[in-house]
Design an enzyme around this catalytic site. Structure first.
Site, PDB file in Angstrom:
ATOM      1  NE  ARG A 250      52.884  22.614  28.776  1.00 31.94           N
ATOM      2  CZ  ARG A 250      53.946  23.526  28.702  1.00 31.94           C
ATOM      3  NH1 ARG A 250      55.214  22.860  28.985  1.00 31.94           N
ATOM      4  NH2 ARG A 250      53.874  24.838  28.602  1.00 31.94           N
ATOM      5  CG  HIS A 254      53.738  23.947  23.925  1.00 32.79           C
ATOM      6  ND1 HIS A 254      52.537  24.240  24.404  1.00 32.79           N
ATOM      7  CD2 HIS A 254      54.233  24.481  22.785  1.00 32.79           C
ATOM      8  CE1 HIS A 254      51.860  24.724  23.079  1.00 32.79           C
ATOM      9  NE2 HIS A 254      52.747  24.857  22.086  1.00 32.79           N
ATOM     10  CE1 TYR A 263      58.198  25.857  30.469  1.00 30.43           C
ATOM     11  CE2 TYR A 263      59.460  25.784  28.486  1.00 30.43           C
ATOM     12  CZ  TYR A 263      58.601  25.275  29.138  1.00 30.43           C
ATOM     13  OH  TYR A 263      57.600  24.616  28.475  1.00 30.43           O
TER      14      TYR A 263
END
Lengths: 359, 326
Positions: A250, A254, A263
């Site tokens: 990805r 998100h 992160y």
């Protein structure tokens, strides 16, 4: 069973072959794959922009997962049925769902947005992994009916931690259901990496349930197409379920509410950027002389036009009627819903009366 | 089938048999429902008669049972699933609440989910933990579900036929301690509407509103009270969602006093909803506050204490005394 990762088109745009799977496709077919991936990407980018402009409440971007979605979609037959996750916009487009219907859900106009039976494409579900059981039940029904089709259901790596997904694997195996479990392992479940979801490669989960599991290069549209085609054919011919793990990434957040900079590091993103699914197909098409610069310009122009059209239609989308709150709750009616509907209508009418008197 | 006196287990069994025979899309699913016929034998003989494609023994996975039933319903089937015991419904609660209850509305009415979820519920049979609970309020609170519970074999037969025949999800609570009570079942009769409450015993001085296993307790209480010259009206609500408030209102405005009775904990329970509604609708008719009798705000106790926990005739009559004292 193959244990490696199935790949036909490497990240430098070179074609290879695979002893177990068939990816024969014409130049026309390849151009169609490219077109659908390009449109998915452009539509997705448009949705992200519209969210930033306040036209949508949220958008889960598919950026980076075009090959997985378009490859799997092109393996589907008309009689096959899809139970998607909420990021499968590319598959929705291939099934003929109007992208406006996808956007309406994220705008807050509806919680669904399309007729699942019309497109053989079920509604998005925001509860992680729930749809995998629905897919399995639907596939059990297909088998009972002796129907032609099979079911494809999509979910992410995070969903494999949900009990429902494991229960679905088991039901499908026990009842020999014609379902293909298509896991798009995009490496991240919001901020949690694979090692927080699983200690074994996901495709190996299938072994414990008694059906084949295959890992494919999820950024290789041909591998996704070939393996999904094989798995759907297995399902249709009564050989039961298959798990496909499309190993992908990805590229974006998100959802538009997320900040991936917190992160994951830039090196990882750069690594995957070199493995871009569209770039490698474009390289192949150009190297073989199956498409030239003019072709790609035309595709880009078409996508641009469609995106602008989508933007216009979204902005013209009215809010739902307040009375819709009470619509469609039950098929056979419900006295208390009717009572509340009537009370609401009477309350609303007091505003209309006040407005009337003011004129 | 002719008119017969049947225990509730057999009445539901006959109802399911009728449903399976009448419509090839009806399926019966659950743990042990096939070869064993269910742990209470409610589905006894059905697999033998209709085969394992119609009566499915499932893996031991409640979410899986309900989730696949949803998929089957989307494919045009009409699954009747069994959750073996009340306390085991929670692994399936997610599928019931987030999916089954909402999918029709989310699809703007495009999909139908004719799924019946049978749950043997309630205490009084000396069972171990998680086998005696009354979670009906949790389901009645959720829009999109219908929640019903018969109190006797005759209603169980007809309400199951109606639940399976409808196009909405129905949570069908079966009062397991009434499973062996017999009643006359006439398959040729004209049934009441599924969601209609009934006056199980007419009276003048006070209304007892109950459902499922507590209707019998209330009828016993009314008989006992009659010996003391008190005339209690007993309502069998039969359906909790929708709840037939017109019948409740009519009764309360006649008797002017109401006591609600259920096994489930009183706090945030069905009785609270009824009390609030009655206050809204019939405030000036009331001679006393609506009183509630039910379970305590504690986990269902070990069975040696369940007679203390469960409302009995004395606790119902105590509430009657308190209401009549106003």
């Amino acid at each position: 069973m193959t244990t490696g990762t199935v790949q036909f088109l490497n990240h430098e745009g070179e074609l290879t072959s695979h002893p177990d799977y068939e990816a024969e496709i014409s130049p026309d077919g390849l151009r169609k794959l490219y077109h659908d991936m390009a449109w998915s990407r452009r539509m997705d980018a448009e949705a992200v922009t519209l969210q930033r402009q306040g036209e949508l409440g949220l958008w889960p971007s598919l950026l980076g997962q075009e090959a997985a979605q378009i490859g799997a979609s092109h393996a589907l037959g008309a009689a096959d049925y899809v139970f998607p996750s909420y990021r499968d916009h590319g598959i929705a487009l291939c099934r003929g769902v109007d992208p406006l219907d996808l956007l309406r859900m994220f705008r807050g106009v509806t919680n669904g947005g399309w007729d699942p039976a019309e497109k053989n494409f079920h509604l998005y579900t925001l509860v992680i992994g729930s749809q995998v059981l629905h897919a399995t039940g639907y596939a059990m029904g297909l088998a009972k009916d002796g129907a032609q089709g099979a079911v494809l259901t999509c979910f992410g790596d995070g969903a494999t931690s949900q009990g429902d997904v494991s229960e679905a694997f088991n039901f499908a195996a026990v009842y020999h259901a014609p379902v293909v479990f298509f896991c798009q392992n995009n490496q991240w479940a919001i901020s949690e990496a694979n090692e927080r979801q699983t200690r074994v490669p996901l495709h190996q989960r299938a072994d414990g349930f008694g059906f084949p599991g295959v890992r494919v290069d999820g950024n290789d549209v041909l591998a996704c197409l070939a393996v999904t085609r094989w798995a759907l054919e297995r399902a249709r011919s009564g050989e039961g379920p298959t798990l496909i793990e499309a190993f992908t990434y990805r590229m974006g957040a998100h959802t538009t509410s997320d900040d991936p900079l917190r992160y994951r590091d830039g090196e990882e993103v750069a690594y995957w950027n070199l493995r871009d699914p569209l770039a490698r197909l474009r390289t192949l098409l150009e190297a073989r002389g199956w498409a030239d610069g003019a072709y790609f310009d035309t595709v880009a122009a078409q996508c641009e036009e469609s995106a602008l059209d989508l933007r216009g239609r979204l902005r013209a989308t009215p809010d739902p009627d307040p009375g819709d709150i009470f619509a469609h709750v039950h098929a056979d009616g419900h006295a208390l819903v009717d009572e509340e509907r009537a009370r609401f209508a009477a309350y609303q009418a007091t505003f209309a009366d006040a407005a009337g008197r003011g004129e | 089938m002719t008119v017969q006196k049947l225990p509730m287990v057999k009445a539901i069994n006959e109802s399911l048999r009728h449903a399976l025979a009448a419509d090839p899309k009806v399926l019966v699913m659950g743990e042990d429902v096939g070869r064993l016929g269910g742990v209470f034998r409610v589905t006894d003989g059905l697999q033998k008669e209709f085969g394992d494609e119609r009566v499915l023994d499932t893996p031991l996975a409640e979410s899986g049972i309900v989730g696949t039933a949803i998929g089957l319903a989307l494919r045009g089937y009409r699954p009747v699933v069994e959750i073996q015991f009340d306390g085991f419904v929670f692994p399936a609660y997610d599928q019931i609440v987030t999916q089954l209850a909402k999918m029709r509305a989310r699809s703007l009415g495009k999909v139908r989910l004719p799924v019946v979820i049978r749950i043997p519920y309630g205490g009084g049979i000396g069972a171990v933990e998680h086998h005696s609970e009354s979670p009906e309020a949790l389901f009645a609170h959720v829009a999109g579900l219908k929640v019903v519970t018969p109190s006797n074999a005759r209603d169980a037969y007809w309400m199951m036929r109606q639940a399976v025949g409808g196009d909405d999800p129905v949570i069908f609570f079966e009062p397991k301690r009434r499973y062996w009570d017999k009643d006359e079942v006439d398959p040729g009769a004209t049934p009441l509407p599924l969601h209609r409450a009934v006056v199980a015993r007419p009276g003048e001085d006070l209304t007892l509103a109950a459902y499922g296993p507590m209707v019998k307790v209330c009828l016993d209480a009314a008989r006992a009270a009659a010996e003391e010259g008190r005339s209690l009206e007993v309502l069998d609500l039969r359906s909790l969602s929708p709840l037939d408030f017109d019948t409740v209102q009519t009764s309360v405005e006649k008797t002017r006093r109401l006591v609600t009775v259920h096994e489930a904990p009183v706090f945030f329970g069905a009785g609270a909803e009824i009390a609030a509604r009655v206050t809204e609708r019939s405030f000036y008719h009331l001679e006393a506050p609506v009183l509630r009798v039910g379970g305590y705000h504690s986990p269902y106790p070990p069975s040696r204490l369940e007679e203390t926990y469960l409302p009995d005739l004395d606790r119902v009559l105590d509430a009657v005394d308190r209401a009549l004292a106003y």
